[in-house]
Design an enzyme around this catalytic site. Structure first.
Site, PDB file in Angstrom:
ATOM      1  N   GLU A   4      32.393  32.614  42.993  1.00 19.79           N
ATOM      2  CA  GLU A   4      31.382  32.233  42.015  1.00 19.79           C
ATOM      3  C   GLU A   4      31.183  33.475  41.413  1.00 19.79           C
ATOM      4  O   GLU A   4      31.118  33.668  40.213  1.00 19.79           O
ATOM      5  CB  GLU A   4      30.340  31.464  42.903  1.00 19.79           C
ATOM      6  CG  GLU A   4      29.254  31.512  41.865  1.00 19.79           C
ATOM      7  CD  GLU A   4      29.580  30.361  40.469  1.00 19.79           C
ATOM      8  OE1 GLU A   4      28.785  30.536  39.507  1.00 19.79           O
ATOM      9  OE2 GLU A   4      30.363  29.581  40.797  1.00 19.79           O
ATOM     10  N   TYR A   7      29.815  40.676  43.141  1.00 20.49           N
ATOM     11  CA  TYR A   7      28.766  41.768  42.374  1.00 20.49           C
ATOM     12  C   TYR A   7      28.812  43.029  43.441  1.00 20.49           C
ATOM     13  O   TYR A   7      28.544  42.761  44.673  1.00 20.49           O
ATOM     14  CB  TYR A   7      27.416  41.240  42.534  1.00 20.49           C
ATOM     15  CG  TYR A   7      26.220  42.047  41.881  1.00 20.49           C
ATOM     16  CD1 TYR A   7      26.265  42.751  40.712  1.00 20.49           C
ATOM     17  CD2 TYR A   7      25.651  42.727  42.802  1.00 20.49           C
ATOM     18  CE1 TYR A   7      25.373  43.788  40.127  1.00 20.49           C
ATOM     19  CE2 TYR A   7      24.781  44.216  42.444  1.00 20.49           C
ATOM     20  CZ  TYR A   7      24.765  44.430  41.223  1.00 20.49           C
ATOM     21  OH  TYR A   7      23.776  45.215  40.731  1.00 20.49           O
ATOM     22  N   GLY A  14      33.449  51.707  42.061  1.00 18.80           N
ATOM     23  CA  GLY A  14      34.300  52.688  42.019  1.00 18.80           C
ATOM     24  C   GLY A  14      34.873  53.782  43.184  1.00 18.80           C
ATOM     25  O   GLY A  14      35.582  54.368  43.308  1.00 18.80           O
ATOM     26  N   GLY A  18      34.759  46.429  45.754  1.00 16.85           N
ATOM     27  CA  GLY A  18      35.302  45.397  45.335  1.00 16.85           C
ATOM     28  C   GLY A  18      36.754  44.842  45.541  1.00 16.85           C
ATOM     29  O   GLY A  18      36.897  43.910  45.697  1.00 16.85           O
ATOM     30  N   TYR A  52      41.189  43.361  37.855  1.00 19.50           N
ATOM     31  CA  TYR A  52      41.709  42.007  37.689  1.00 19.50           C
ATOM     32  C   TYR A  52      43.437  41.974  37.196  1.00 19.50           C
ATOM     33  O   TYR A  52      44.091  41.377  37.816  1.00 19.50           O
ATOM     34  CB  TYR A  52      41.037  40.828  37.210  1.00 19.50           C
ATOM     35  CG  TYR A  52      39.612  40.779  37.822  1.00 19.50           C
ATOM     36  CD1 TYR A  52      39.258  41.401  39.173  1.00 19.50           C
ATOM     37  CD2 TYR A  52      38.729  40.205  37.212  1.00 19.50           C
ATOM     38  CE1 TYR A  52      38.041  41.275  39.778  1.00 19.50           C
ATOM     39  CE2 TYR A  52      37.297  40.461  37.681  1.00 19.50           C
ATOM     40  CZ  TYR A  52      37.129  40.826  38.758  1.00 19.50           C
ATOM     41  OH  TYR A  52      35.769  40.532  39.583  1.00 19.50           O
TER      42      TYR A  52
END
Length: 92
Positions: A4, A7, A14, A18, A52
């Site tokens: 969903e 964050y 950096g 993520g 991505y």
């Protein structure tokens, strides 16, 4: 597998947080025989889009997201008939 929202706090961006999360979610998808891993990103979030794209992920053009809020949400809800409070019966 559907994500969903991903964050990462500004102070951790950096630094690979993520990417580490995406790797783990990909592992979960593979381990559970998911046919795909999907998520959404805001069109202005160019750093995330670049990440991505670098992974080989591709944007999907077949789906259009819709949102219903406020007065329109309440108006639609008001049109629903009351549900009968019937107990759920387990499937045989």
């Amino acid at each position: 597998l559907y994500l969903e929202d991903l964050y990462v706090s500004p102070e951790h961006r950096g630094k690979g947080a993520g990417m580490a999360l995406l790797r783990q979610l990909a592992r979960i998808a593979v381990d559970h025989d998911c046919g795909r891993f999907e998520w959404s990103v805001l069109d202005w979030n160019t750093p995330s889009i670049a990440l991505y794209d670098s992974l080989g992920a591709r944007p999907q053009s077949e789906w259009i997201r819709y949102r219903l809020t406020g007065d329109e949400l309440h108006a639609l809800a008001a049109q629903a008939r009351p549900l009968d409070p019937q107990p759920c019966t387990p499937a045989p």
